[in-house]
Design an enzyme around this catalytic site. Structure first.
Site, PDB file in Angstrom:
ATOM      1  N   ILE A 109       0.856  -1.181   0.000  1.00  0.00           N
ATOM      2  CA  ILE A 109       0.000   0.000   0.000  1.00  0.00           C
ATOM      3  C   ILE A 109       0.890   1.228   0.000  1.00  0.00           C
ATOM      4  O   ILE A 109       1.834   1.331   0.790  1.00  0.00           O
ATOM      5  CB  ILE A 109      -0.930   0.017   1.232  1.00  0.00           C
ATOM      6  CG1 ILE A 109      -1.826  -1.227   1.254  1.00  0.00           C
ATOM      7  CG2 ILE A 109      -1.789   1.283   1.249  1.00  0.00           C
ATOM      8  CD1 ILE A 109      -2.656  -1.358   2.522  1.00  0.00           C
ATOM      9  N   CYS A 110       0.627   2.146  -0.914  1.00  0.00           N
ATOM     10  CA  CYS A 110       1.323   3.436  -0.982  1.00  0.00           C
ATOM     11  C   CYS A 110       2.841   3.237  -1.085  1.00  0.00           C
ATOM     12  O   CYS A 110       3.316   2.515  -1.961  1.00  0.00           O
ATOM     13  CB  CYS A 110       0.944   4.288   0.224  1.00  0.00           C
ATOM     14  SG  CYS A 110       1.382   6.039   0.066  1.00  0.00           S
ATOM     15  N   SER A 111       3.625   3.826  -0.168  1.00  0.00           N
ATOM     16  CA  SER A 111       5.085   3.774  -0.259  1.00  0.00           C
ATOM     17  C   SER A 111       5.654   2.396   0.047  1.00  0.00           C
ATOM     18  O   SER A 111       6.854   2.169  -0.128  1.00  0.00           O
ATOM     19  CB  SER A 111       5.704   4.798   0.691  1.00  0.00           C
ATOM     20  OG  SER A 111       5.268   4.585   2.020  1.00  0.00           O
TER      21      SER A 111
END
Length: 321
Positions: free
Chosen positions: A106-108
């Site tokens: 998720i995300c970074s």
């Protein structure tokens, strides 16, 4: 599913929101889902108590050895795009992947997967703020900057923050079908399905009440008439716009073209009918506007990596329940 154990990583500097997504979707007790629902554990990247964004501390279930037991591993963000990923973590992720575990970021968190080499020669996405950096640092990855999430089957990546909810609900839908995913979404009070190909952010036009009313009426019209053929010209005429203006307004509102929106809506409706009705596949293809089983099968293979018959076999409610 073969291995329902979901293991989420925790690390010093934990991204709290992204971690919370994994907890909310996979860790909550859901007795209505039956005995084969997900099990959940948290693996600490470092030993001992871990700090999380927001000022609280975390005590976890175990260390990286838990990854060897997981069917699914979630990397909920990372403490910084420029912060090195420990070699031990990369090694454990690679080993888990080789054993057949699915790995989701998720995300970074995508930078962890990239450092482990799990995204080489694959498509991936992340928060729009990081896409350029990800591409520069890992040129072997095909970075897709304008999508919510990407499912490569065994490795999945999402864009920023809330897109992680979409990806996790997508995984629930893969594992247990749309009815289960809709139940989870209902408890979350979120949309049950945003397509992975949707834009990360939509450039909304200045709101105009009349145009908003016209597009709202159009969506109602299309939902009621999925079985009918639709063209840009006919839809533009319905809302009283030129085709060019209509396409621009439609994309600004949905992040999709009319054809993409119709395909997603027809797939979603057909999944519901395959799971919850006794209609034949031929009838469902007609009801939702695919026209033929061959066309429906083509879109299922391209979009869902399955066939209508296989989907029904895997997710249909048993007779009498």
């Amino acid at each position: 599913m073969n291995n329902p154990l979901v293991v989420a990583l925790a690390y010093d500097g934990l991204c709290t929101f992204e971690f919370g997504i994994a907890v909310e979707i996979f860790a909550l007790a859901r007795p209505e889902m039956g005995d084969n629902w997900y099990r959940f554990a948290v693996a600490g990247v470092e030993p001992g108590e871990l700090r999380a964004t927001g000022g609280f501390r975390l005590v976890v279930d175990g260390g990286l050895e838990l990854l060897s037991e997981a069917g699914t591993i979630i990397v909920p963000g990372w403490r910084g795009a420029d912060v090195p990923v420990p070699a031990a973590l990369c090694e454990q992720l690679v080993a888990a992947h080789r054993r057949g575990a699915r790995i989701l970021s998720i995300c970074s968190g995508v930078f962890v997967l990239a450092a482990a080499g799990l995204l080489d020669n694959r498509r991936a996405t992340t928060h729009w703020r990081y896409t350029d950096l990800l591409q520069q640092r890992y040129p072997a990855i095909q970075v897709m900057p304008d999508v919510l999430y990407i499912d490569n089957g065994d490795v999945l990546t999402s864009a920023g923050s809330a897109a992680g909810i979409d990806l996790c609900l997508h995984l629930v839908r893969r594992d247990y079908g749309s009815v289960a995913a809709n139940r989870v979404a209902r408890r979350l009070v979120v949309s049950p399905h945003r397509d992975g190909g949707q834009a990360q952010f939509i450039q909304q036009a200045v709101p105009v009440a009349y145009e908003g009313h016209r597009l709202g009426a159009l969506f109602d019209y299309l939902h009621a008439r999925l079985a009918e053929p639709h063209t840009v010209g006919s839809l533009a005429k319905f809302v009283g716009m030129s085709p060019r203006t209509f396409l621009r307004r439609f994309a600004a509102t949905t992040g999709k073209t009319p054809a993409q929106w119709l395909l997603h809506t027809r797939l979603s409706r057909s999944q519901d009918l395959l799971e919850n009705s006794r209609l034949s596949i031929e009838r469902i293809a007609e009801e939702v506007g695919f026209g033929s089983v061959a066309t429906m099968r083509h879109h299922y293979r391209n979009q869902l990596s399955t066939t209508p018959a296989a989907y029904r076999k895997g997710f249909a409610e048993p007779a009498g329940e």
